[in-house]
Design a protein around this motif. Structure first.
Motif: not given
Length: 477
Positions: A189-192, A212-221, A263-266
């Motif tokens: 959830m974010m926007g410019f 926007l720079l963002n990141a996820f941790d999504i396991e394969p599958g 930048n809205l990553t960690m």
């Protein structure tokens, strides 16, 4: 605009609104009759800029793999409608994610307005929990700042709140929740938010890109991000896309170009562009005085910051632009993968193939071979390195794209022009002549034993062969 559903988006007057210093709830059928419809977007491609047809003139932005939110005028107010809702986002061909966003996408649509505009933004909550919207970097009444519990009540599921404020300065901003923030931003959830200068000539450019720079941790599958991840993300994104799913930045030769990102990553991201030096022109704190602007080829962007840089596109070609942290230009990274560089796996591979036919050992000479391999993958995941161009595998992923500078592009032409046709004699080539034998250091002799790995669990022998305690001498501890 491609695949944009305006769902009516009709002009209306006589809104029943809660005006004042606190974001107000809208309820009741009579009040909703005055709420503008909320456009939605299904396409993950970069949409054409939303050129203004009335009001002050400005150069609209192109949102990388995104779009700008249409508005309507209601008296002196420019009205927008955001809907916070679960969305499905294609991160790149072959992988989708179940995220939270706005108006059908993550990130939500870019909001564009002009310095001095009075904006009224309706926010409808279709999430399974409460939310708010914080207008990052804006000067506004305290009750419109969007911090749940502090400056306003949280927006419950199914309710619509109204934010009203005047845009007091131009610049580069963003919006995001300040309600269960860790989860909601981790879900996308974010926007410019771009505020154009009142003077159309002020710092004007020909093309203006935002993401926007963002990141996820999504396991394969899997499809849903792991929201409790703090650092070990495996998908580093621009606008919730990864290479090769990130569109190119298409510009005409000699265009003045601005690139804005937040930048809205960690972690921080040093964004590097090939082929050019650029001038840092703007932050979320305001415009950089031209006399104080500085030249760079990489600019670091810390968490919660926004940066913009300008350049004149006078060098045609396909120029890479990417985060310079090498792990951020890879997809679906496994952080526990062993390093096998220099390890002879031939005999081991023969044994494993007896149990698993088709097994392929990898990593003994590096990981470059992964760029050209097309191996079976688990459902809904991506290769770590992927993408092909005219000369072969690009061996990239994550935060990577291409600035495509071309002669003769029309002003509003943002279509991918294909790969650059290099003038003859301007591509690196293989040398065909004879090379002298390179000088190298002599190999180790009898008095200089070759390097070898020592097992730290075994004691080191002394001069007479007795076991010697580790450094520090505390053998009994």
């Amino acid at each position: 605009m491609t695949n944009l559903s305006r769902r009516g988006f009709l002009g209306s007057s006589g809104l029943a609104l809660a005006s004042g210093l606190t974001a107000g709830a809208v309820s009741g059928r009579a009040a909703f009759a005055g709420v503008p419809e909320a456009p939605t977007m299904a396409d993950a491609a970069t949409q054409p800029p939303l050129t203004p047809t009335t009001g002050p003139d400005y150069q609209p932005v192109a949102t990388l793999n995104g779009w700008s939110l249409p508005w309507r005028m209601n008296g002196d107010w420019k009205e927008f409608h955001l809907v916070a809702e679960p969305v499905e986002r294609e991160l790149a061909p072959g992988m989708k994610a179940y995220l939270w966003g706005y108006n059908g996408q993550s990130p939500g649509p870019t909001i564009e307005a002009v310095e001095g505009d009075r904006v009224r933004i309706f926010v409808t909550n279709r999430l399974p929990e409460h939310t708010t919207v914080h207008w990052h970097g804006q000067r506004l009444p305290n009750g419109m700042d969007g911090v749940g519990g502090l400056t306003q009540p949280h927006i419950p599921p199914g309710k619509t709140f109204v934010y009203e404020f005047q845009l007091r300065r131009s610049g580069t901003f963003m919006y995001h929740p300040h309600s269960d923030e860790m989860v909601q931003m981790a879900m996308g959830m974010m926007g410019f938010f771009v505020v154009h200068p009142k003077d159309p000539a002020f710092r004007r450019v020909d093309r203006d890109f935002v993401f926007l720079l963002n990141a996820f941790d999504i396991e394969p599958g899997a499809y849903v991000p792991k929201v409790n991840t703090m650092l070990d993300f495996n998908l580093w994104c621009w606008n919730s896309r990864v290479f090769p799913g990130i569109d190119p930045l298409v510009v005409g030769r000699n265009d003045r170009v601005r690139v804005r990102f937040g930048n809205l990553t960690m972690t921080n991201h040093p964004i590097h562009m090939h082929g050019y030096e650029f001038r840092v022109s703007c932050t979320d704190g305001g415009w950089v005085d031209p006399a104080a602007a500085w030249d760079e080829v990489s600019i670091d962007c810390a968490v919660g910051q926004m940066r913009a840089f300008d350049f004149v596109a006078d060098e045609p070609g396909d120029w890479a632009i990417h985060c310079h942290k090498s792990h951020h230009t890879m997809n679906a990274m496994g952080h526990s993968v062993k390093t096998y560089i220099g390890v002879d796996q031939k005999e081991l591979a023969k044994r494993i193939r007896k149990l698993t036919p088709g097994y392929m050992p990898m990593g003994a000479t590096g990981m470059g071979e992964m760029g050209s391999m097309e191996m079976p993958l688990p459902d809904n995941t991506l290769p770590m390195m992927t993408g092909f161009a005219q000369f072969g595998p690009v061996e990239m992923g994550g935060m990577f794209s291409v600035v495509k500078v071309r002669e003769g592009l029309a002003k509003n032409d943002y279509k991918d022009p294909g790969w650059f046709k290099n003038p003859e004699g301007t591509v690196a080539f293989e040398y065909q002549g004879q090379l002298p034998a390179p000088a190298r250091a002599a190999p180790p002799g009898a008095d200089a034993p070759a390097w070898r790995v020592k097992d730290p669990r075994k004691p080191v022998s002394g001069a007479q062969g007795q076991a010697r305690p580790p450094a520090g001498g505390h053998s009994g501890h």
